[in-house]
Design a protein around this motif. Sequence first.
Motif, short mmCIF file in Angstrom:
data_model
loop_
_atom_site.label_atom_id
_atom_site.label_comp_id
_atom_site.label_asym_id
_atom_site.label_seq_id
_atom_site.Cartn_x
_atom_site.Cartn_y
_atom_site.Cartn_z
N PRO C 134 0.80 -1.23 0.00
CA PRO C 134 0.00 0.00 0.00
C PRO C 134 0.83 1.27 0.00
N GLY C 135 1.88 1.31 0.79
CA GLY C 135 2.60 2.57 0.91
C GLY C 135 3.80 2.69 -0.01
N GLY C 136 4.16 1.61 -0.69
CA GLY C 136 5.48 1.63 -1.31
C GLY C 136 5.53 1.64 -2.81
N GLY C 137 4.39 1.47 -3.46
CA GLY C 137 4.42 1.47 -4.91
C GLY C 137 5.39 0.45 -5.44
N SER C 138 6.19 0.86 -6.38
CA SER C 138 7.05 -0.09 -7.07
C SER C 138 8.48 -0.05 -6.55
N ASP C 139 8.69 0.61 -5.42
CA ASP C 139 10.04 0.72 -4.88
C ASP C 139 10.28 -0.47 -3.94
N TRP C 162 -2.87 -3.93 -4.91
CA TRP C 162 -2.95 -4.04 -6.37
C TRP C 162 -2.92 -5.49 -6.83
N TYR C 367 0.19 0.40 -15.27
CA TYR C 367 0.76 0.18 -13.93
C TYR C 367 1.30 -1.22 -13.73
N GLU C 373 7.28 5.61 -16.00
CA GLU C 373 8.46 6.27 -15.45
C GLU C 373 9.58 5.25 -15.20
N MET C 374 9.21 4.08 -14.67
CA MET C 374 10.22 3.05 -14.45
C MET C 374 10.80 2.56 -15.77
N ARG D 274 4.88 12.19 -0.75
CA ARG D 274 5.17 10.77 -0.95
C ARG D 274 6.63 10.54 -1.31
N PHE D 277 12.22 5.89 -3.80
CA PHE D 277 13.64 5.80 -4.10
C PHE D 277 14.43 6.87 -3.35
#
Lengths: 389, 389, 389, 389
Positions: C134-139, C162, C367, C373-374, D274, D277
């Motif tokens: 939930p808090g970290g996205g793709s990192d 997700w 996504y 962006e990645m 937010r 990285f």
Amino acid sequence: MEFFQQYDKLLSEDELGHVQCAREFCEGAFSEAVFAAHLAGEAVPVEWVRKWAATGMLGLQARRAHGGHEASYMCKIRVAQEMARHGFAAAFCLNHHQGGVTRLSQTGTAAQTEHLLPPAMRGELLLTTAMSEPGGGSDVSALTTTAMPVVGGWSLNGAKAWLTNGMVVDGLIVLARVPDAAGGNDIASFYVPLGEAGTFRRREIVVPGARSFRLAEIFFTDHFVPEWGQVASSGAALKASMASVNSARVHVAAMCVATLQASLSEAVAYCEGRQAFGMPLVGHQGLRWELAEVSVRLEAANSLVFRAVEQIQIGVNPVRLAAQAKKFAVDTAIWGIDQCVRILGATGASAAHRLNMHFAEVRMAAYADGTNEMLLDRIGRGLPSGYRN
Amino acid sequence: MEFFQQYDKLLSEDELGHVQCAREFCEGAFSEAVFAAHLAGEAVPVEWVRKWAATGMLGLQARRAHGGHEASYMCKIRVAQEMARHGFAAAFCLNHHQGGVTRLSQTGTAAQTEHLLPPAMRGELLLTTAMSEPGGGSDVSALTTTAMPVVGGWSLNGAKAWLTNGMVVDGLIVLARVPDAAGGNDIASFYVPLGEAGTFRRREIVVPGARSFRLAEIFFTDHFVPEWGQVASSGAALKASMASVNSARVHVAAMCVATLQASLSEAVAYCEGRQAFGMPLVGHQGLRWELAEVSVRLEAANSLVFRAVEQIQIGVNPVRLAAQAKKFAVDTAIWGIDQCVRILGATGASAAHRLNMHFAEVRMAAYADGTNEMLLDRIGRGLPSGYRN
Amino acid sequence: MEFFQQYDKLLSEDELGHVQCAREFCEGAFSEAVFAAHLAGEAVPVEWVRKWAATGMLGLQARRAHGGHEASYMCKIRVAQEMARHGFAAAFCLNHHQGGVTRLSQTGTAAQTEHLLPPAMRGELLLTTAMSEPGGGSDVSALTTTAMPVVGGWSLNGAKAWLTNGMVVDGLIVLARVPDAAGGNDIASFYVPLGEAGTFRRREIVVPGARSFRLAEIFFTDHFVPEWGQVASSGAALKASMASVNSARVHVAAMCVATLQASLSEAVAYCEGRQAFGMPLVGHQGLRWELAEVSVRLEAANSLVFRAVEQIQIGVNPVRLAAQAKKFAVDTAIWGIDQCVRILGATGASAAHRLNMHFAEVRMAAYADGTNEMLLDRIGRGLPSGYRN
Amino acid sequence: MEFFQQYDKLLSEDELGHVQCAREFCEGAFSEAVFAAHLAGEAVPVEWVRKWAATGMLGLQARRAHGGHEASYMCKIRVAQEMARHGFAAAFCLNHHQGGVTRLSQTGTAAQTEHLLPPAMRGELLLTTAMSEPGGGSDVSALTTTAMPVVGGWSLNGAKAWLTNGMVVDGLIVLARVPDAAGGNDIASFYVPLGEAGTFRRREIVVPGARSFRLAEIFFTDHFVPEWGQVASSGAALKASMASVNSARVHVAAMCVATLQASLSEAVAYCEGRQAFGMPLVGHQGLRWELAEVSVRLEAANSLVFRAVEQIQIGVNPVRLAAQAKKFAVDTAIWGIDQCVRILGATGASAAHRLNMHFAEVRMAAYADGTNEMLLDRIGRGLPSGYRN
């Protein structure tokens, strides 16, 4: 002209007269000369500076005491727009020199004013500013030109690039590193008279289709600058050059809008007059939609630029808005003129059509007074304070 | 080169040799000559046609019986790409003449072959095609040049425009109206030797930054065409010129891809080598993303063009796909090279950088063998049969 | 179908049969069910997994020893495309579960295979992967879920977000931090059976118009994972999940292309059938050009994706090309379907038209397996080695 | 708020009070209610019309004699913008009903005013306009609804589509064909009270993520319209509905600008808060440039819309400028909110984030009061007179 009515209704009677004067000057032989030079692959003859000077317009913003008109910023913008409708580069160069005259008149020392102002207002001594260097682009911290104190003045070494009017200029306003008290160095600025060759050398920076900028690099070797040439002392030079950058950005943006407006008008006229596949080009829905979209973004650009001009006119220094206006106006003009060029087919791509000149010249607007990348960085820094729920 | 590997693995040993020959020819003095001409605002010297001829490459697709290599379409594409990486206009002109040689060898009459082929293959007699006219653009129904029968041949009157190599060409393939049996007229085509001046006149079409196309208009007044010059008789000429248009479109598209690939490579190298604000340009995320996006669309264009090349190579005439490939490759190349130019800052905009040449030259690809508007119309007509659930 | 012929001519007879099977399955009641669910604002009923399982297709790439077909990557791609033409989300979910089956069959331990494979292949036990939090996205470096050793297995705490099929899934492949020998921690992966509620909790992530993804967050509190559930030991888990990311990216890209192809076909059919201002919509040049432009970029995307698929099929792991293909295919599909929606006017914007569903669903492709962006960062790192003159 | 200062400095004290009232009303429970409804996949409860009515704001432009405020167009715009910052659809619906109240008060007959105005101003009787039909889109010549004279009034047959508030509306302003003297027919308009069901039927047009528009089709079968319901007689109806279209277009455009401004503010705040990285999102140059570019185009849209608003405020009916402003503002808002959504990653795509609602709702602005295609046609017709050198 209806397109510029937002501006014009804020001008005084005298100022409207200046705009009218500029319009009449440009529509005749000037416009033809600019285009003829383009066709020949050359810069517009430098004598046009003197012809423009003869109308008294180089003193548009100079003090009345110096023979100027003390016109407002918005008036200057409109005069520049009338000119830019006929040729962006020629307009840019005349305005750049005129800006030097304005600065001299408003902030020059007695000696500077005495030496430089009369011939500058007659268009006989051309002035330009010199910040960028061949290797350093727009990164001021990388500045390497030096001015060392010598008897009676300074000795200049280094090189400056991307000089407007650089091939014909007689005097430069140069940023250079000077020694400071602590044994390090700082940045000061100078009026640098060029005089006879010997200690300096020019090299043209050729931009095909846009020779009227007369861009050049100038290299200095032990070039003498007289004592009275110092403009801003160590420490103040950078600040001074930053202070004027916002009005310069909006100035460029306003000229872009005018050149695009002229280009769209030409494209529309062409599409009305030219037949293809049994009807005028403007009868083809696809092309008509493309022209309509150009008009949509042109009006957006014009409205945004006007707002920035209005802010400066009333004394606000709109840092973020100036950057936004330049980014949008330059992008829109380049994109829009390109659309117009393409709509004309191969015709638009040849030097024989003025749109070809407009396209080549307006592209250079992207580099004057801040590239797109610098503008985005500047805008980006201001986002949190500017956009809050 | 890895980028072109899809193509190269379908070539024969001999054909790979031709590609290698082209690469070596281009990388040396040719590349320098092309760029030096650009810097000087001139066309690349015409002697380079003869130097290229000396390698035997003008006969790349000519019959072996005529001293040619009988190479495949895909091989021609790769040779053109190697050339286009160093200069789009120079490559386009050499390829255009080479196409004339190919056509002569493959479909010329004995007399045509005898008169024209040997000097053409030596690069001493330059050929070009002539369809467009000054007033008519790409609307063939508006064609007004006429060829009237006279003793021993035809008499040509009218004008042709946008002629590749037009300033130096020695022979044209001309579409003209001829009288038909019913008292009306039809369209036929002719090889038109120019010979000594007198009944024809040239005028350069100047495209700033892209002089190497040597574009010209040629005006004919009672110009004599010998009987053996007729290529396609009344009725067949238009059909013949339409038959080759798809492979011509893909050819242009493939060259655009190659020029963009070279441009991106230059921009990447520049951004690795140049410092700004304390790190190489490539270290700035915004610029890096812009370069990455150029690479994304370049790969898409390359893949699409390859697919069209492959179809033609196996004998399919992919009408819709050829139009789609040209539309996308031209748009992508113009956009992508423009991005590269801008990423370099003002440096990229001056003639002193090859990206400036690439940008000016590749823009002309939008007009060769079908403008964007004509392509969209062509594609639009095929949508219902091509996309069905 | 002609559009996919590049792929199909590389498939075996058996594989063409699988594609045919998928096409027939999708065109009937499945397609209607997917759309009816969209209209009702719900997810497609989960029973369709079992119906699909009944055709044996969930074992498309599973080992023959496990009752699978051992089909190639390219075959999987084509099956997914046939499905994505009727509904991107439904196709994505079925393929995601099928990917779990494939992985189990190919790399699962005996215990895992025994416990999970038979019900998974029958569509009775749904599998998904769980990386994002939930808090970290793709990192990944911000991963906070932990798995601590307990008697007979591990105890899981944390949350995953997700999750594809998250509202109905029965087993997850979870990345979690585990204690390492040095007293720090590392990342391992586990099959996590959900079983009866009590130690986990789901929450739907509502995406309006795209409920068929059944996206959810799942929160774990001292959730027990049996010893046989460990998939990759400390250190190897990240590497394993990175190894498959390129084929996953191309998979998503290929589905995007298929959904766009179906959307364009629908828009073209609509514009042929609907009248406005006295002619069919397709008769309006402006709209026709817009449709044509969609087809141009669709073909570019298809060609690029095919090239990436072909590389993976022959065993190459095309890191840069996979990222480029996904970036371009996703952007093109979102843009292109949006164009199609708009061309239909307000009709296209309502749930009553399938284009509305396609647009909402395909947006989520941006996504999965790497945001734009990645991807740009990944591509940017490879530019210097990939593009050199 | 600084962003809207151009507008606000032209408002009276009273009008600034109305804007302030709207701002306070919206920022509290209204904003939460709108968003909660979106989360639940429902329309905002209709009771909010009555709460808004209770502030007296439904009579913003109604006559003082009717209990209204007689506020100016620019004041109405600003009130709508304050509302649109919290939810475009809810704002659109309230404003649409309010427009009906204004028209009733300003141009209604005594009977109409008596029957309808008091409950309409209390928010108990909701009004909407009904032009489009299920089969005909925006082509008025294809209108098929009929009103036949019967004792005491008219009998209505046909169907209307895309009705704002259609699921809850109590009275419609309907365009319908009526018999003319010559035995043909013409178009007139009527207030049509719905009353008890029986002769009409509603069907929701579901737009996922944008249910708050409450769009519906309404079908009429011998539906009775009382004599006092006629608004514009045969011949005048179309003219009347065209007269107001320019101010309606600018109204929509102004709301789009406000919704985009709120969206950008949310995205900026999100990116400040937010981490990814190792730094806040706003620290990533690529994302920062994307946000900056959104702000650039937002300011352009705001400036253009303001200019159109200003024209209408002083009594000009700016046909071309209104179309340009709507085209640009709608395109910019859709594009810009989409950028904001993407910058948030998957988070922005879920209903749990207000940007998701803004994106779904603002897309519908493209269909209200003229699609992009209709606007381009309208603008295209005015190009030759608007852009002349």
